[in-house]
Design an enzyme around this catalytic site. Structure first.
Site, PDB file in Angstrom:
ATOM      1  N   GLY A 201       8.113  12.405  -4.747  1.00 32.62           N
ATOM      2  CA  GLY A 201       9.078  12.723  -5.327  1.00 32.62           C
ATOM      3  C   GLY A 201       9.602  11.234  -6.047  1.00 32.62           C
ATOM      4  CD  GLU A 245       6.567  -6.865   0.922  1.00 37.50           C
ATOM      5  OE1 GLU A 245       6.683  -7.685  -0.073  1.00 37.50           O
ATOM      6  OE2 GLU A 245       5.513  -6.286   0.757  1.00 37.50           O
ATOM      7  CD  GLU A 369       7.293  -9.537  -7.805  1.00 34.98           C
ATOM      8  OE1 GLU A 369       6.778  -9.655  -6.732  1.00 34.98           O
ATOM      9  OE2 GLU A 369       8.329  -8.748  -7.894  1.00 34.98           O
TER      10      GLU A 369
END
Length: 462
Positions: A201, A245, A369
């Protein structure tokens, strides 16, 4: 590509309650290769209830038997290695050799390591006049990313099963076919019904429903820091444990005594691996001023060799994001020495291997990032300056240090604010803990430290 038109619930493939579908696109040619269900909150609720019902029996299963199921899971994955590699290449765009060696090979090794840990870990210990029990935390909601689709699934599901937890997995919508292959392997391995459940999903629908569900005891999430922050807030309101993480902006510090060519070539290879879509990639290369120009020349030459070797980015949105960062680097005054924002191919979500020189620590490309094949090379004056730059972001996931003597590199690495540091090109260790400092996350994955995330302690006093 083969795709299931249902969700894996309570040991069987069943139709999803949600009627929408997700189209899986091959990022190399932009063609739809499969469709899978876009599950909704009703599907998540059914999966959590199945996991909750299966929890008492699995938690009471002896560790040796849980280890046997994990060994069987490792073997089932190994028997599907070629199919896994082919599937990852199709839905992620990873080059076939990398898919086979890393995307398929690494998770098999990690699954095997948890089979061994489940059999050898001490789930109770004596502490003075007490017996301390290490018990499963309960139902785990695992939300995984697309960049290493099978590895991230195994890194969450295998320790959760080893601990005696049950799991509901919501994989990334870009790479659901790999998750379906994993569910097939779980079924073949004889894991009892309800212990593992899969709901494909969309993140804002299925992922959110899973994170918010009152029947979930721990949410394990890998992805962006922004989404991780939302999940942590949701879990915190419910006094629910999280393992996160998150993002990274890792520094590759090349000290003056290092073998410069080796360090630069390894650094470029690291950033270009998986098309730069690696949270722990060493995207900031720090070089002493006396060696800077040579390092830039070496990096530009090395990056050019990857022009025809790296795969596409996962989707059009990611391609646009990375190209936007390249344009931002140019606008802020960085010097382009390889690659650039122009698409190197007419079709597919490709970005050219890109290297920037004359990058300063405050530039956007040195702070945020990017998640693409983009390397920034920064100049430092002395070791203290290098340390300041290396530690000068909100992230602290990984990094690398190179020096002529190992002890010199280790001394510098000890001062870095990051969760994992490679010393002179150190090899990956599937039993070593992986996770971040600062905004790179909470908790650890892999090895005994990863297993501990799924356990809670109880003391019996005598």
């Amino acid at each position: 590509m083969k795709a299931h038109d249902g969700i894996y619930l309570d040991g069987a493939w069943r139709p999803a309650a949600g009627r929408d579908v997700i189209e899986v696109v091959d990022p190399a040619d932009e063609q739809v290769i499969a469709r899978v269900p876009a599950g909704d909150a009703e599907d998540v609720d059914a999966a959590v209830r199945a996991a909750r019902a299966a929890l008492p029996g699995w938690a009471a299963t002896p560790p040796a038997e849980r280890a046997a199921r994990l060994t069987a899971l490792r073997d089932a994955l190994a028997s599907r290695k070629a199919e896994i590699a082919e599937t990852v290449t199709a839905e992620l765009g990873s080059p076939p050799a990398f898919s086979h060696a890393v995307h398929a090979g690494l998770p098999i090794a990690v699954a095997g390591s948890y089979a061994e840990l489940a059999a050898t870990h001490s789930f109770e210990e004596k502490v003075g006049n007490s017996t301390v029990l290490h018990e499963p935390i309960g139902v785990v909601g695992a939300i995984t990313p697309w960049n290493y689709p099978l590895h991230q699934i195994v890194a969450k599901v295998a320790p959760a099963l080893a601990a005696g937890c049950t799991v509901v997995l919501k994989p990334a919508e870009d790479t659901p076919l790999t998750a379906q292959l994993f569910a097939e392997a779980v079924h073949e391995a004889g894991v009892p019904a309800g212990v593992f459940n899969l709901v494909t999903g969309l993140g804002p629908v299925t992922g959110r429903a899973l994170a918010e569900h009152p029947g979930v005891d721990l949410v394990s999430f890998t992805g962006s820091t922004a989404v991780g922050r939302q999940i942590a807030a949701t879990a915190g309101a419910a006094i629910k444990k999280v393992a996160l993480e998150l993002g990274g902006k890792s520094a590759n510090v090349i000290l003056p005594s290092a073998d410069l060519a080796r360090a630069v070539n390894a650094g470029v290879a690291n950033v270009m691996s998986n098309s730069g879509q690696t949270c722990s990639a060493w995207t900031r290369m720090l070089v002493h001023r006396d060696h800077y120009d040579e390092a830039v020349e070496l990096a530009a030459t090395a990056a050019a060799k990857y022009a025809d070797r790296i795969g596409p980015l996962v989707n059009a949105q990611q391609q646009a994001r990375v190209r936007g960062y390249i344009e931002k680097g140019l606008a802020e005054g960085a010097r382009l020495v390889a690659g650039g924002p122009e698409s190197p191919r007419e079709r597919g979500y490709f970005v050219a291997p890109t290297v920037f020189a004359d990058v300063t620590p405050e530039m956007t490309i040195a702070q945020e990032e990017i998640f693409g094949p983009v390397l920034s090379i920064l100049r430092y004056e002395d070791e203290e300056d290098a340390l300041r730059i290396a530690n000068g972001t909100v992230y602290g996931l990984a990094g690398a240090v190179w020096a002529g003597e190992e002890a010199e590199a280790v001394a510098f690495a000890r001062r870095m604010d990051t969760g994992q540091v490679d010393i002179n090109g150190g090899r990956f260790n599937p039993r070593a803990p992986f996770g971040g400092y600062k905004q790179s996350g909470v908790g650890r994955e892999l090895g005994a430290h990863g297993l501990a995330e799924y356990l809670q302690t109880k003391s019996l006093q005598f």
